[in-house]
Design a protein around this motif. Structure first.
Motif, PDB file in Angstrom:
ATOM      1  N   UNK A 150       0.829  -1.208   0.000  1.00 17.54           N
ATOM      2  CA  UNK A 150       0.000   0.000   0.000  1.00 17.54           C
ATOM      3  C   UNK A 150       0.860   1.253   0.000  1.00 17.54           C
ATOM      4  N   UNK A 151       1.912   1.234   0.809  1.00 18.03           N
ATOM      5  CA  UNK A 151       2.811   2.388   0.861  1.00 18.03           C
ATOM      6  C   UNK A 151       3.478   2.612  -0.495  1.00 18.03           C
ATOM      7  N   UNK A 152       3.951   1.532  -1.104  1.00 16.23           N
ATOM      8  CA  UNK A 152       4.609   1.644  -2.399  1.00 16.23           C
ATOM      9  C   UNK A 152       3.644   2.141  -3.474  1.00 16.23           C
ATOM     10  N   UNK A 153       2.400   1.652  -3.425  1.00 17.29           N
ATOM     11  CA  UNK A 153       1.399   2.094  -4.414  1.00 17.29           C
ATOM     12  C   UNK A 153       1.058   3.563  -4.223  1.00 17.29           C
ATOM     13  N   UNK A 154       0.932   3.984  -2.970  1.00 18.30           N
ATOM     14  CA  UNK A 154       0.641   5.392  -2.687  1.00 18.30           C
ATOM     15  C   UNK A 154       1.795   6.284  -3.130  1.00 18.30           C
ATOM     16  N   UNK A 155       3.015   5.809  -2.928  1.00 18.23           N
ATOM     17  CA  UNK A 155       4.191   6.582  -3.312  1.00 18.23           C
ATOM     18  C   UNK A 155       4.246   6.800  -4.827  1.00 18.23           C
ATOM     19  N   UNK A 156       3.782   5.839  -5.585  1.00 22.00           N
ATOM     20  CA  UNK A 156       3.853   5.938  -7.046  1.00 22.00           C
ATOM     21  C   UNK A 156       2.609   6.469  -7.712  1.00 22.00           C
ATOM     22  N   UNK A 157       1.630   6.886  -6.941  1.00 26.96           N
ATOM     23  CA  UNK A 157       0.374   7.369  -7.519  1.00 26.96           C
ATOM     24  C   UNK A 157       0.592   8.630  -8.362  1.00 26.96           C
ATOM     25  N   UNK A 158      -0.054   8.647  -9.546  1.00 28.63           N
ATOM     26  CA  UNK A 158       0.119   9.772 -10.468  1.00 28.63           C
ATOM     27  C   UNK A 158      -1.210  10.300 -11.020  1.00 28.63           C
TER      28      UNK A 158
END
Length: 225
Positions: A150-158
């Protein structure tokens, strides 16, 4: 160099991960134990942000949170709005990362031996105690994995962030947005730097997850002995 995209990305990811941690665990546990006919439909709705293009998710959020949307009208009574604010980045990151936490945790809950839960009920434990004393500890590896993903997905959100929060330097510009607009303006050195930072953070999260998995395997081996 302006480091605000890094700070905004980290703060946004941390808060959205905390929100998905709470909502994801509760929702996953409820759905995992739900035996009704609509389980597949409910699961599909909760997983939908993972499958839809981020721009579509952002458009839906824009419609809901805009001045003519349900949330927008409610906020209008207080003369406030979340569109093009830092809170919009958190909302976007939360929505797109929620399915990662939900699906990972739900799978962990569904793998728990039902005999253990039944025995706990027979011994008189309430559903609340079963949840946080039995289900949570047994599903811990899946929960940790969900947090990292979840953290990684949030970090890469565009896409959703751009639609709902825009690209406001120092306010809503995250690292993925900084990369895109740096490339658009021909500033390749800045774009490369942000790419390296994101790759480093993502690699660290993967190594952390692998390290945690190895610890869990060793613990299970000791228990087996």
């Amino acid at each position: 160099m302006d480091l605000s995209p890094l700070l905004i990305s980290i703060s946004t990811s941390l808060i959205s991960t905390f929100i998905t941690f709470i909502l994801g665990i509760l929702t996953a546990y409820i759905v995992a134990n739900y035996k009704g006919h609509f389980k597949g439909f409910i699961d599909g709705i909760l997983t939908l942000p993972l499958l839809l293009p981020p721009t579509v998710v952002g458009f839906v959020l824009l419609v809901i949170c805009g001045k003519n949307g349900a949330v927008g009208k409610l906020l209008g009574f207080f003369n406030t709005s979340i569109i093009f604010t830092w809170f919009a980045t958190v909302i976007s990151a939360t929505v797109v990362s929620f399915p990662m936490m939900y699906r990972t945790t739900r799978s962990a809950f569904e793998q728990i031996d039902e005999n253990i839960i039944s025995a706990a009920r027979t011994l008189g434990l309430s559903e609340k105690k079963i949840f946080y004393k039995i289900a949570i500890p047994l599903a811990e590896p899946g929960i940790i994995g969900g947090i990292v993903l979840s953290f990684a997905r949030a970090m890469g959100e565009f896409g959703a962030t751009l639609m709902l929060a825009g690209n406001i330097p120092g306010k809503t510009q995250t690292m993925p947005l900084a990369i895109f607009f740096a490339v658009e303006s021909g500033n390749m050195d800045e774009a490369i730097l942000w790419v390296i930072i994101i790759i480093t953070i993502s690699l660290f999260m993967i190594l952390l997850l692998n390290y945690w998995s190895q610890i869990q395997i060793k613990i299970m081996e000791k228990r087996g002995r």
